[in-house]
Design a protein around this motif. Sequence first.
Motif, short mmCIF file in Angstrom:
data_model
loop_
_atom_site.label_atom_id
_atom_site.label_comp_id
_atom_site.label_asym_id
_atom_site.label_seq_id
_atom_site.Cartn_x
_atom_site.Cartn_y
_atom_site.Cartn_z
N GLU A 1 -52.01 -59.06 -27.61
CA GLU A 1 -53.06 -60.06 -27.32
C GLU A 1 -54.43 -59.51 -27.70
O GLU A 1 -55.19 -60.14 -28.43
CB GLU A 1 -53.05 -60.46 -25.85
CG GLU A 1 -54.09 -61.53 -25.55
CD GLU A 1 -54.29 -61.80 -24.07
OE1 GLU A 1 -54.87 -62.85 -23.76
OE2 GLU A 1 -53.88 -60.97 -23.24
N HIS A 2 -54.75 -58.33 -27.20
CA HIS A 2 -56.07 -57.75 -27.47
C HIS A 2 -56.00 -56.57 -28.43
O HIS A 2 -57.02 -55.95 -28.74
CB HIS A 2 -56.72 -57.29 -26.16
CG HIS A 2 -57.09 -58.43 -25.26
ND1 HIS A 2 -58.04 -59.37 -25.58
CD2 HIS A 2 -56.61 -58.81 -24.05
CE1 HIS A 2 -58.15 -60.26 -24.61
NE2 HIS A 2 -57.28 -59.94 -23.66
N PRO B 1 -49.65 -63.87 -21.09
CA PRO B 1 -51.00 -64.04 -20.54
C PRO B 1 -51.30 -65.50 -20.18
O PRO B 1 -50.64 -66.43 -20.67
CB PRO B 1 -51.91 -63.57 -21.68
CG PRO B 1 -51.02 -62.91 -22.68
CD PRO B 1 -49.67 -63.52 -22.51
N HIS B 2 -52.30 -65.67 -19.33
CA HIS B 2 -52.90 -66.98 -19.04
C HIS B 2 -51.87 -68.02 -18.59
O HIS B 2 -51.79 -69.12 -19.12
CB HIS B 2 -53.67 -67.48 -20.25
CG HIS B 2 -54.75 -66.55 -20.70
ND1 HIS B 2 -55.91 -66.36 -19.98
CD2 HIS B 2 -54.82 -65.73 -21.79
CE1 HIS B 2 -56.67 -65.46 -20.61
NE2 HIS B 2 -56.03 -65.06 -21.70
N SER C 1 -51.09 -70.47 -15.82
CA SER C 1 -51.83 -71.14 -14.75
C SER C 1 -51.02 -72.18 -14.00
O SER C 1 -51.45 -72.64 -12.93
CB SER C 1 -53.09 -71.82 -15.32
OG SER C 1 -53.91 -70.89 -16.00
N GLU D 1 -54.65 -65.42 -14.48
CA GLU D 1 -55.98 -64.97 -14.90
C GLU D 1 -57.09 -65.98 -14.64
O GLU D 1 -58.18 -65.84 -15.19
CB GLU D 1 -55.94 -64.61 -16.39
CG GLU D 1 -54.85 -63.60 -16.74
CD GLU D 1 -54.93 -63.11 -18.17
OE1 GLU D 1 -55.80 -62.28 -18.44
OE2 GLU D 1 -54.12 -63.57 -19.00
N ASP D 2 -56.79 -66.99 -13.81
CA ASP D 2 -57.84 -67.94 -13.45
C ASP D 2 -57.54 -68.51 -12.08
O ASP D 2 -56.48 -68.28 -11.49
CB ASP D 2 -57.99 -69.05 -14.51
CG ASP D 2 -56.69 -69.82 -14.76
OD1 ASP D 2 -55.88 -69.95 -13.81
OD2 ASP D 2 -56.49 -70.28 -15.89
N GLY E 1 -54.95 -60.55 -14.18
CA GLY E 1 -56.01 -60.07 -15.07
C GLY E 1 -57.35 -60.20 -14.38
O GLY E 1 -57.96 -61.29 -14.40
N ASP F 1 -60.47 -61.54 -16.63
CA ASP F 1 -60.44 -62.98 -16.91
C ASP F 1 -60.61 -63.80 -15.64
O ASP F 1 -61.25 -64.86 -15.66
CB ASP F 1 -59.13 -63.35 -17.61
CG ASP F 1 -59.16 -63.05 -19.09
OD1 ASP F 1 -59.85 -63.77 -19.82
OD2 ASP F 1 -58.48 -62.10 -19.52
N VAL G 1 -64.24 -63.96 -14.87
CA VAL G 1 -64.93 -64.88 -15.77
C VAL G 1 -64.68 -66.33 -15.37
O VAL G 1 -65.58 -67.17 -15.43
CB VAL G 1 -64.48 -64.62 -17.23
CG1 VAL G 1 -64.97 -65.72 -18.16
CG2 VAL G 1 -65.00 -63.27 -17.71
N SER G 2 -63.43 -66.63 -14.95
CA SER G 2 -63.11 -68.00 -14.54
C SER G 2 -63.84 -68.39 -13.26
O SER G 2 -63.93 -69.58 -12.94
CB SER G 2 -61.60 -68.15 -14.33
OG SER G 2 -61.18 -67.63 -13.08
#
Length: 259
Positions: A44-45, A93-94, A96, A150-151, A173, A176, A179-180
């Motif tokens: 991913e990164h 990842p991610h 939700s 991550e959110d 995460g 992230d 940030v969310s």
Amino acid sequence: MSVTFKERIARHEELVGALVRLPSELLIDLAGFAELDFVLIDLEHGPGDTIPLQAHLAQAHSQGLATLVRIDPSEPQNVLRALDLGATGIIFPHVSTVEQAQHAVRLAHYPPLGARGFATYSRAGRYGQASTSEHLANMAERTCVFVMIEDTEGVASAAGIMAVEGVDGVMVGPADLGVSMGGRPADDPEVRSLLRQVHAVSKAQGKAVLSIVGNRAAARSAFADGSELVVYNTQQVMMQAFLDLADVKSGRGTNVNRA
């Protein structure tokens, strides 16, 4: 028969790994000689691609290391490629929603649990030596699926996400997630509170918790807080080592505190 990584996770063993996002088989080799339990290869990164991924997975296998691959969610075909190349498991990842967790399981597992494309001529199928029944059984017994929350939507849906059949564990995460929440730092108290909330939900459902750390003290703290797996951010560890070495010359105080 040796105990699989998936079984070790289910037994809630404390397992230590290395997050590798720099393309280097040497880092995999070092992790093996250090007798870590697994490596997490970051697509991913990190700048990973299929050819170097195959080399990294082969190196890990030669050292007896389990392998988790964090995919780029925009390239779901990497799930099939990583598992065909012999990865032990996938990190998504991610995630939700419950539906996203179910989709992750479908991509990673063969029927009836999932819908992964079948092949025995891959590296995972010993280049055609495994029979259909043997390969199906082997993948069902060994393939691990971790989701990343991550959110705040994922935090709210954590109970449903962790209840999905085929999800073995969770990795939050914190960057992230922060940030969310409006750009909060990863160590913000409210971010850490939501992280602990997800961990508690996962533990209540018997699923594993994987935490990313930057040093030994943070690893010990993560285990004490209930994580079964910790993974060292090797890029952070190396950067801190270089900054410490640079201090000998400059005398400046330096610190890296990002996971």
